[in-house]
Design an enzyme around this catalytic site. Structure first.
Site, PDB file in Angstrom:
ATOM      1  N   ASN A   1       3.392  -3.386  11.311  1.00 42.65           N
ATOM      2  CA  ASN A   1       2.177  -3.027  12.050  1.00 42.65           C
ATOM      3  C   ASN A   1       1.215  -4.199  12.050  1.00 42.65           C
ATOM      4  O   ASN A   1       1.514  -5.252  11.482  1.00 42.65           O
ATOM      5  CB  ASN A   1       1.542  -1.775  11.450  1.00 42.65           C
ATOM      6  CG  ASN A   1       1.213  -1.981   9.993  1.00 42.65           C
ATOM      7  OD1 ASN A   1       0.366  -2.800   9.644  1.00 42.65           O
ATOM      8  ND2 ASN A   1       1.900  -1.263   9.120  1.00 42.65           N
TER       9      ASN A   1
ATOM     10  N   ASP B   1       4.650   4.715   7.965  1.00 38.26           N
ATOM     11  CA  ASP B   1       4.907   6.133   7.690  1.00 38.26           C
ATOM     12  C   ASP B   1       6.377   6.473   7.878  1.00 38.26           C
ATOM     13  O   ASP B   1       6.889   7.389   7.257  1.00 38.26           O
ATOM     14  CB  ASP B   1       4.045   7.005   8.615  1.00 38.26           C
ATOM     15  CG  ASP B   1       2.618   7.105   8.098  1.00 38.26           C
ATOM     16  OD1 ASP B   1       2.453   7.231   6.874  1.00 38.26           O
ATOM     17  OD2 ASP B   1       1.680   7.029   8.916  1.00 38.26           O
TER      18      ASP B   1
ATOM     19  N   LYS C   1      23.641  -8.127  11.714  1.00 42.10           N
ATOM     20  CA  LYS C   1      22.764  -8.122  12.884  1.00 42.10           C
ATOM     21  C   LYS C   1      23.360  -7.216  13.985  1.00 42.10           C
ATOM     22  O   LYS C   1      24.547  -7.334  14.293  1.00 42.10           O
ATOM     23  CB  LYS C   1      22.629  -9.562  13.401  1.00 42.10           C
ATOM     24  CG  LYS C   1      21.575  -9.721  14.438  1.00 42.10           C
ATOM     25  CD  LYS C   1      21.466 -11.162  14.866  1.00 42.10           C
ATOM     26  CE  LYS C   1      20.782 -11.205  16.208  1.00 42.10           C
ATOM     27  NZ  LYS C   1      21.110 -12.370  16.980  1.00 42.10           N
TER      28      LYS C   1
ATOM     29  N   PHE D   1      -7.790   4.654   2.740  1.00 43.10           N
ATOM     30  CA  PHE D   1      -8.327   4.218   4.027  1.00 43.10           C
ATOM     31  C   PHE D   1      -7.779   5.129   5.120  1.00 43.10           C
ATOM     32  O   PHE D   1      -6.685   5.661   4.993  1.00 43.10           O
ATOM     33  CB  PHE D   1      -7.920   2.762   4.320  1.00 43.10           C
ATOM     34  CG  PHE D   1      -8.807   1.763   3.625  1.00 43.10           C
ATOM     35  CD1 PHE D   1      -8.759   1.615   2.247  1.00 43.10           C
ATOM     36  CD2 PHE D   1      -9.694   0.984   4.356  1.00 43.10           C
ATOM     37  CE1 PHE D   1      -9.583   0.714   1.593  1.00 43.10           C
ATOM     38  CE2 PHE D   1     -10.520   0.074   3.722  1.00 43.10           C
ATOM     39  CZ  PHE D   1     -10.465  -0.071   2.333  1.00 43.10           C
TER      40      PHE D   1
ATOM     41  N   LYS E   1      -8.174  14.186   5.425  1.00 41.12           N
ATOM     42  CA  LYS E   1      -7.518  13.339   4.416  1.00 41.12           C
ATOM     43  C   LYS E   1      -8.165  13.490   3.049  1.00 41.12           C
ATOM     44  O   LYS E   1      -7.491  13.489   2.020  1.00 41.12           O
ATOM     45  CB  LYS E   1      -7.607  11.869   4.858  1.00 41.12           C
ATOM     46  CG  LYS E   1      -6.241  11.297   5.190  1.00 41.12           C
ATOM     47  CD  LYS E   1      -6.322  10.013   5.937  1.00 41.12           C
ATOM     48  CE  LYS E   1      -5.605  10.190   7.270  1.00 41.12           C
ATOM     49  NZ  LYS E   1      -5.603   8.994   8.083  1.00 41.12           N
TER      50      LYS E   1
ATOM     51  N   LYS F   1      -5.464  14.575   0.315  1.00 39.44           N
ATOM     52  CA  LYS F   1      -4.931  13.532  -0.568  1.00 39.44           C
ATOM     53  C   LYS F   1      -5.757  13.436  -1.855  1.00 39.44           C
ATOM     54  O   LYS F   1      -6.934  13.803  -1.857  1.00 39.44           O
ATOM     55  CB  LYS F   1      -4.928  12.191   0.172  1.00 39.44           C
ATOM     56  CG  LYS F   1      -3.980  12.199   1.367  1.00 39.44           C
ATOM     57  CD  LYS F   1      -3.507  10.814   1.716  1.00 39.44           C
ATOM     58  CE  LYS F   1      -2.440  10.881   2.795  1.00 39.44           C
ATOM     59  NZ  LYS F   1      -1.789   9.608   3.037  1.00 39.44           N
TER      60      LYS F   1
HETATM   61  N1  CTP Z   1      -0.709   5.514   2.576  1.00 39.84           N
HETATM   62  C1  CTP Z   1       0.212   5.409   1.567  1.00 39.84           C
HETATM   63  N2  CTP Z   1       1.535   5.611   1.818  1.00 39.84           N
HETATM   64  C2  CTP Z   1       1.956   5.931   3.071  1.00 39.84           C
HETATM   65  C3  CTP Z   1       1.008   6.040   4.107  1.00 39.84           C
HETATM   66  C4  CTP Z   1      -0.314   5.823   3.839  1.00 39.84           C
HETATM   67  O1  CTP Z   1      -0.159   5.129   0.440  1.00 39.84           O
HETATM   68  N3  CTP Z   1       3.247   6.127   3.290  1.00 39.84           N
HETATM   69  C5  CTP Z   1      -2.138   5.318   2.279  1.00 39.84           C
HETATM   70  C6  CTP Z   1      -2.788   4.158   2.981  1.00 39.84           C
HETATM   71  O2  CTP Z   1      -2.796   2.981   2.181  1.00 39.84           O
HETATM   72  C7  CTP Z   1      -4.202   4.655   3.236  1.00 39.84           C
HETATM   73  C8  CTP Z   1      -4.044   6.155   3.322  1.00 39.84           C
HETATM   74  O3  CTP Z   1      -2.801   6.451   2.726  1.00 39.84           O
HETATM   75  O4  CTP Z   1      -5.062   4.394   2.142  1.00 39.84           O
HETATM   76  C9  CTP Z   1      -4.122   6.722   4.693  1.00 39.84           C
HETATM   77  O5  CTP Z   1      -3.185   6.182   5.523  1.00 39.84           O
HETATM   78  P1  CTP Z   1      -3.038   6.628   7.070  1.00 39.84           P
HETATM   79  O6  CTP Z   1      -1.789   6.043   7.587  1.00 39.84           O
HETATM   80  O7  CTP Z   1      -4.305   6.348   7.787  1.00 39.84           O
HETATM   81  O8  CTP Z   1      -2.987   8.169   6.936  1.00 39.84           O
HETATM   82  P2  CTP Z   1      -1.800   9.148   6.884  1.00 39.84           P
HETATM   83  O9  CTP Z   1      -1.964   9.934   5.666  1.00 39.84           O
HETATM   84  O10 CTP Z   1      -0.536   8.437   7.081  1.00 39.84           O
HETATM   85  O11 CTP Z   1      -2.161  10.092   8.077  1.00 39.84           O
HETATM   86  P3  CTP Z   1      -1.942   9.890   9.640  1.00 39.84           P
HETATM   87  O12 CTP Z   1      -0.551   9.424   9.791  1.00 39.84           O
HETATM   88  O13 CTP Z   1      -2.250  11.205  10.161  1.00 39.84           O
HETATM   89  O14 CTP Z   1      -2.948   8.876  10.129  1.00 39.84           O
END
Ligand code: CTP
Length: 409
Positions: free
Chosen positions: A211, A280, A290, A324, A338, A342
């Site tokens: 990303n 995610d 490859k 975040f 969140k 969380k």
């Molecule tokens: N985070 C994490 N592990 C993951 C995804 C996210 O530890 N697999 C942490 C990120 O570092 C951030 C927080 O969770 O501090 C929120 O991440 P974000 O991607 O914004 O939220 P999600 O919980 O994934 O929710 P959504 O996908 O709905 O945005």
């Protein structure tokens, strides 16, 4: 924060190398300037290797071209503007006299006149030179102008005499630097675990999913925490940023590696700040070779990756945990959700669709959603300023929890 360290010609010049290290441990970015005299005692290469920056030497070197002289003159103005503090250690009687009189005949003395940053000098010289009325008058003059003079220690001097003249200890010099910058040490005794950057999830040996996270927000948090006295562990996905010196740096690539690194360092952490943009989803299968072009279409199957933040839950205990939320719509709704879902005390939410916030820019516009119900919208700030405000909020939540616990007893 950037410090220009001026090293002048004295036996104590070698001590400046250790001083560079100590400054770096407090997250300062150090640039070294050497006078011609200093170069007789220590090679510039030592400082270039320690700082990772080229060492700035005597200005208008004999025999250099007009072009080189013009570049040099422009450079000292650039240095003067970019530094937060000028430190001279060791400072000879000669440089003190030049600073006092406003003589600008080399890079260091020119920088002194050109900068508006605070100035700290740590003199080192023979005892008679230090006690001479000329030197003492110069020191008094500098002090009256707001220059911080770290008085030399007494002891055995390189010239064989005993008395005041030894370069002050590194602790005293660092203390003067912190005071001059009005730096707080309100995180000493804390260990801050920070995650930063993106993760990379491999598809095959040459391709991966990732990303747009640059890592800048997390690195700014790590540096701010370190300069406020914390021990810092920075777990970072791949970024273009150099690891800040003085902290424990744990480079990782995938979400799984980041999860293991966080689990390994969680016990020692008192504060956890998860600024990483963790993937995610990751490919269900990693191809060992490859993937070749050929098939008219290709479906990539993805599976959920571990939610590192959620997994902290059972081990959270007294730790203050910050998450975040990078959103592109309905920021407040998502952030509030969140905060409930969380194990976090604070959600730092930003709208990454804005051009002055989020990925790959130096500024950020965030809103804090705290466990105690408070919501604070911050103005547009640099990522370092946002980092400082996050740490302020962490300390506020920490003392609130301590207060509540005391009342409950
Ligand atoms: N985070 C994490 N592990 C993951 C995804 C996210 O530890 N697999 C942490 C990120 O570092 C951030 C927080 O969770 O501090 C929120 O991440 P974000 O991607 O914004 O939220 P999600 O919980 O994934 O929710 P959504 O996908 O709905 O945005």
């Amino acid at each position: 924060m950037r410090i220009a360290l001026g090293v002048t010609g004295g036996v104590a010049a070698y001590k400046a190398a250790e001083l560079v290290r100590r400054l770096q441990q407090e997250a300062f970015d150090v640039e070294v300037l050497m006078t011609r005299g200093a170069e007789e005692f220590v090679r510039p290469l030592t400082f270039a290797a320690l700082t990772g920056h080229k060492v700035i030497g005597a200005m208008f070197a004999e025999g250099s071209s007009r072009q080189a002289n013009v570049e040099s003159a422009i450079e000292h103005i650039a240095v003067a503007q970019r530094i937060d503090l000028l430190l001279v250690a060791p400072a000879t009687a000669d440089v003190l006299a030049k600073f006092a009189a406003g003589i600008a005949d080399d890079f260091l003395t020119t920088l002194y006149l050109a900068t508006k940053a605070p100035v700290v000098v740590a003199p080192a010289m023979n005892v008679n030179m230090w006690e001479h009325r000329a030197t003492q008058e110069n020191v008094a003059r500098l002090r009256s102008r707001g220059v911080c003079v770290v008085a030399p220690d007494e002891g055995y001097l390189a010239c064989g005499m005993t008395g005041a003249g030894r370069l002050a200890g590194h602790d005293a010099i660092l203390q003067a630097v912190r005071e001059a910058l009005d730096l707080r040490r309100d995180l000493s005794g804390e260990t801050v675990l920070v995650t930063a950057g993106p993760t990379c999830e491999d598809i095959d040996p040459v391709r991966f999913l990732t990303n747009r996270s640059s890592g800048r927000m997390g690195y700014a948090v790590a540096e701010a925490a370190m300069s406020r006295g914390a021990e810092v562990v920075l777990v970072s996905g791949p970024t273009a940023l150099a690891p800040p010196p003085g902290l424990t740096f744990v480079p990782v690539r995938s979400a799984e590696q980041m999860r293991r690194a966080v689990n390994a360092h969680l016990d020692s952490a008192t504060i956890v700040i998860m600024a990483a943009a963790v993937a995610d989803y990751r490919p269900t299968l990693r191809h060992p070779h490859k993937v070749k072009r050929g098939a008219p279409s290709l479906t990539l199957e993805l599976e959920l990756s571990p939610d590192i933040l959620a997994e902290i839950g059972p081990r959270k205990e007294d730790r203050v945990v910050v998450g975040f939320a990078a959103e592109t719509e309905r920021l407040a709704d998502h952030a509030r959700r969140k905060l409930k879902a969380k194990p976090v005390d604070l959600v730092v939410a930003n709208d990454v669709s804005r051009c002055d916030a989020g990925f790959d820019v130096d500024t950020n516009v965030v809103t804090f959603f705290s466990r105690d119900g408070s919501e604070t919208e911050l103005p547009r700030l640099t990522k370092r300023e946002v980092a400082e405000r996050i740490l302020d909020e962490v300390l506020r939540l920490k003392s609130r929890t301590a207060h509540e616990r005391k009342n409950a007893r």
